[in-house]
Design a protein around this motif. Sequence first.
Motif, PDB file in Angstrom:
ATOM      1  N   TYR A   5      32.222   0.764   8.601  1.00  0.00           N
ATOM      2  CA  TYR A   5      31.136   1.575   8.762  1.00  0.00           C
ATOM      3  C   TYR A   5      31.028   1.631  10.644  1.00  0.00           C
ATOM      4  O   TYR A   5      30.187   0.312  10.619  1.00  0.00           O
ATOM      5  CB  TYR A   5      30.257   2.730   8.643  1.00  0.00           C
ATOM      6  N   LYS A   6      31.900   1.766  11.406  1.00  0.00           N
ATOM      7  CA  LYS A   6      31.758   1.505  12.229  1.00  0.00           C
ATOM      8  C   LYS A   6      31.567   2.466  13.780  1.00  0.00           C
ATOM      9  O   LYS A   6      31.386   3.847  13.338  1.00  0.00           O
ATOM     10  CB  LYS A   6      33.338   0.662  12.554  1.00  0.00           C
ATOM     11  N   PHE A   7      31.863   1.903  14.804  1.00  0.00           N
ATOM     12  CA  PHE A   7      32.044   3.501  15.939  1.00  0.00           C
ATOM     13  C   PHE A   7      33.334   4.059  16.448  1.00  0.00           C
ATOM     14  O   PHE A   7      33.389   5.402  15.652  1.00  0.00           O
ATOM     15  CB  PHE A   7      31.160   2.617  17.010  1.00  0.00           C
ATOM     16  N   GLY A   8      34.473   3.062  15.976  1.00  0.00           N
ATOM     17  CA  GLY A   8      35.589   3.522  16.828  1.00  0.00           C
ATOM     18  C   GLY A   8      36.361   2.743  17.737  1.00  0.00           C
ATOM     19  O   GLY A   8      35.209   2.047  18.377  1.00  0.00           O
ATOM     20  N   PRO A   9      36.919   2.834  18.317  1.00  0.00           N
ATOM     21  CA  PRO A   9      38.329   2.064  18.670  1.00  0.00           C
ATOM     22  C   PRO A   9      38.417   2.940  20.398  1.00  0.00           C
ATOM     23  O   PRO A   9      38.013   4.123  20.354  1.00  0.00           O
ATOM     24  CB  PRO A   9      39.551   2.368  18.547  1.00  0.00           C
ATOM     25  N   ALA A  10      38.424   1.995  21.611  1.00  0.00           N
ATOM     26  CA  ALA A  10      37.374   2.543  22.075  1.00  0.00           C
ATOM     27  C   ALA A  10      38.822   1.252  23.753  1.00  0.00           C
ATOM     28  O   ALA A  10      38.444  -0.241  23.636  1.00  0.00           O
ATOM     29  CB  ALA A  10      36.488   2.917  22.982  1.00  0.00           C
ATOM     30  N   PHE A  11      38.875   1.801  25.076  1.00  0.00           N
ATOM     31  CA  PHE A  11      39.510   0.789  25.778  1.00  0.00           C
ATOM     32  C   PHE A  11      40.546  -1.091  25.483  1.00  0.00           C
ATOM     33  O   PHE A  11      40.310  -1.925  26.006  1.00  0.00           O
ATOM     34  CB  PHE A  11      37.925  -0.471  26.709  1.00  0.00           C
ATOM     35  N   GLY A  12      41.316   0.284  24.542  1.00  0.00           N
ATOM     36  CA  GLY A  12      42.133  -1.336  23.606  1.00  0.00           C
ATOM     37  C   GLY A  12      41.182  -2.259  23.034  1.00  0.00           C
ATOM     38  O   GLY A  12      42.316  -3.325  22.655  1.00  0.00           O
ATOM     39  N   GLY A  39      30.929   5.743  11.309  1.00  0.00           N
ATOM     40  CA  GLY A  39      30.005   5.414  10.446  1.00  0.00           C
ATOM     41  C   GLY A  39      28.657   6.371  10.794  1.00  0.00           C
ATOM     42  O   GLY A  39      28.578   7.333  12.284  1.00  0.00           O
ATOM     43  N   ASP A  40      27.692   6.460  10.128  1.00  0.00           N
ATOM     44  CA  ASP A  40      26.396   7.908  10.461  1.00  0.00           C
ATOM     45  C   ASP A  40      25.013   7.238  10.022  1.00  0.00           C
ATOM     46  O   ASP A  40      25.135   6.123   9.545  1.00  0.00           O
ATOM     47  CB  ASP A  40      26.250   8.519   9.496  1.00  0.00           C
ATOM     48  N   PHE A  41      24.777   6.988  11.204  1.00  0.00           N
ATOM     49  CA  PHE A  41      23.113   5.960  11.637  1.00  0.00           C
ATOM     50  C   PHE A  41      22.210   6.446  10.572  1.00  0.00           C
ATOM     51  O   PHE A  41      21.522   5.902  10.190  1.00  0.00           O
ATOM     52  CB  PHE A  41      22.890   6.422  13.498  1.00  0.00           C
ATOM     53  N   ARG A  42      22.148   8.020  10.245  1.00  0.00           N
ATOM     54  CA  ARG A  42      21.340   8.137   9.418  1.00  0.00           C
ATOM     55  C   ARG A  42      21.561   8.057   8.427  1.00  0.00           C
ATOM     56  O   ARG A  42      20.453   7.836   7.329  1.00  0.00           O
ATOM     57  CB  ARG A  42      21.257   9.719  10.026  1.00  0.00           C
ATOM     58  N   LYS A  43      22.869   7.767   8.087  1.00  0.00           N
ATOM     59  CA  LYS A  43      22.611   6.810   6.549  1.00  0.00           C
ATOM     60  C   LYS A  43      22.810   5.229   6.249  1.00  0.00           C
ATOM     61  O   LYS A  43      23.284   4.815   5.370  1.00  0.00           O
ATOM     62  CB  LYS A  43      24.207   7.286   6.298  1.00  0.00           C
ATOM     63  N   ALA A  44      23.246   4.864   7.775  1.00  0.00           N
ATOM     64  CA  ALA A  44      23.007   3.243   7.526  1.00  0.00           C
ATOM     65  C   ALA A  44      21.348   2.638   7.656  1.00  0.00           C
ATOM     66  O   ALA A  44      20.464   3.008   7.365  1.00  0.00           O
ATOM     67  CB  ALA A  44      23.233   2.691   9.149  1.00  0.00           C
ATOM     68  N   PRO A  45      21.827   1.666   6.086  1.00  0.00           N
ATOM     69  CA  PRO A  45      20.232   1.083   6.029  1.00  0.00           C
ATOM     70  C   PRO A  45      19.709   0.536   7.142  1.00  0.00           C
ATOM     71  O   PRO A  45      18.416   1.107   6.572  1.00  0.00           O
ATOM     72  CB  PRO A  45      21.000   0.116   4.986  1.00  0.00           C
ATOM     73  N   LYS A  46      20.099   0.307   7.522  1.00  0.00           N
ATOM     74  CA  LYS A  46      18.459  -0.230   8.919  1.00  0.00           C
ATOM     75  C   LYS A  46      19.160   0.555  10.072  1.00  0.00           C
ATOM     76  O   LYS A  46      18.309   0.112  10.565  1.00  0.00           O
ATOM     77  CB  LYS A  46      18.734  -1.967   8.930  1.00  0.00           C
ATOM     78  N   GLY A  47      19.446   1.496  10.097  1.00  0.00           N
ATOM     79  CA  GLY A  47      19.930   2.096  11.618  1.00  0.00           C
ATOM     80  C   GLY A  47      20.300   1.544  11.957  1.00  0.00           C
ATOM     81  O   GLY A  47      20.607   2.503  13.613  1.00  0.00           O
ATOM     82  N   LYS A  48      21.408   1.183  12.142  1.00  0.00           N
ATOM     83  CA  LYS A  48      22.358  -0.046  12.762  1.00  0.00           C
ATOM     84  C   LYS A  48      23.612   0.244  12.229  1.00  0.00           C
ATOM     85  O   LYS A  48      23.913   0.504  11.168  1.00  0.00           O
ATOM     86  CB  LYS A  48      21.916  -1.098  13.181  1.00  0.00           C
ATOM     87  N   ILE A  49      25.086  -0.052  12.889  1.00  0.00           N
ATOM     88  CA  ILE A  49      26.143   0.345  12.870  1.00  0.00           C
ATOM     89  C   ILE A  49      27.394  -1.271  13.743  1.00  0.00           C
ATOM     90  O   ILE A  49      26.181  -2.165  14.954  1.00  0.00           O
ATOM     91  CB  ILE A  49      26.980   0.883  13.805  1.00  0.00           C
TER      92      ILE A  49
END
Length: 242
Positions: A5-12, A39-49
């Motif tokens: 679970y990630k943010f997504g690609p950007a800037f190449g 990813g969804d921060f709300r579902k992340a086990p430690k609130g991070k991606i």
Amino acid sequence: MLTVYKFGPAFGLPDLGPFVIKLETWLRMAGLPYRSEVGDFRKAPKGKIPYAADGDRLIPDSSQIIDYLVEKHGDKLNDGRFGPRERALGRAIKSLFESELYFVLVYLRWWSDEDFALVRPAFGEAMMAGGVPRLMVSPMLSFAQRGTRNMLKAQGMGRHTREEVFAMGRSLVDAAADLLGDKRFFLDDEPSTIDATAYGMLAPILFAPAESPVKARALERANLVAFCERIRGAYWADEPAG
């Protein structure tokens, strides 16, 4: 199959997040199949991606995910070849990137409104892809910027002047270049986990469009540029630019 679970690609770049780039680069080095979703921060086990899912198990933190996969699949990168001195050096290099240069990168992205304006649209797209309603994106990003500034103050980076942060960043880049020297990778001439870490922190500085004295210094260090191009060519050549 593992899901990252990630943010997504950007800037190449493969992702907005340095630790996502680290994790995905490691997975490609190890030859382990995976799929990725926003990813969804709300579902992340430690609130991070990033975080990852393997069946019903959620695993937080890029390093913990890698440790879990090594335990499950074995030492795919043969990190066990290193003796005590090399392992200690690798730990120090990891600290340089993850505990020092990372916070310079966060400062360069989030501290000033002008810098944040360059990355704000990409983070907004990632939030909407993760299910955040469009009307909520702007206030949530402003809240996130305030929170990140407070974190940087608590960590210490936000208490320095801009020129002091630039000086720290240049010094860290020089240290990384000196540690790499004329080797192909940081510990020897074959890739290891620490190289995925290094790429995760260096690629956003070198390849993203934002300009800074830290990026300028990194571009001057030919061995760091060659290292990042080597990683990108070997493991990300098939990835479309974000």
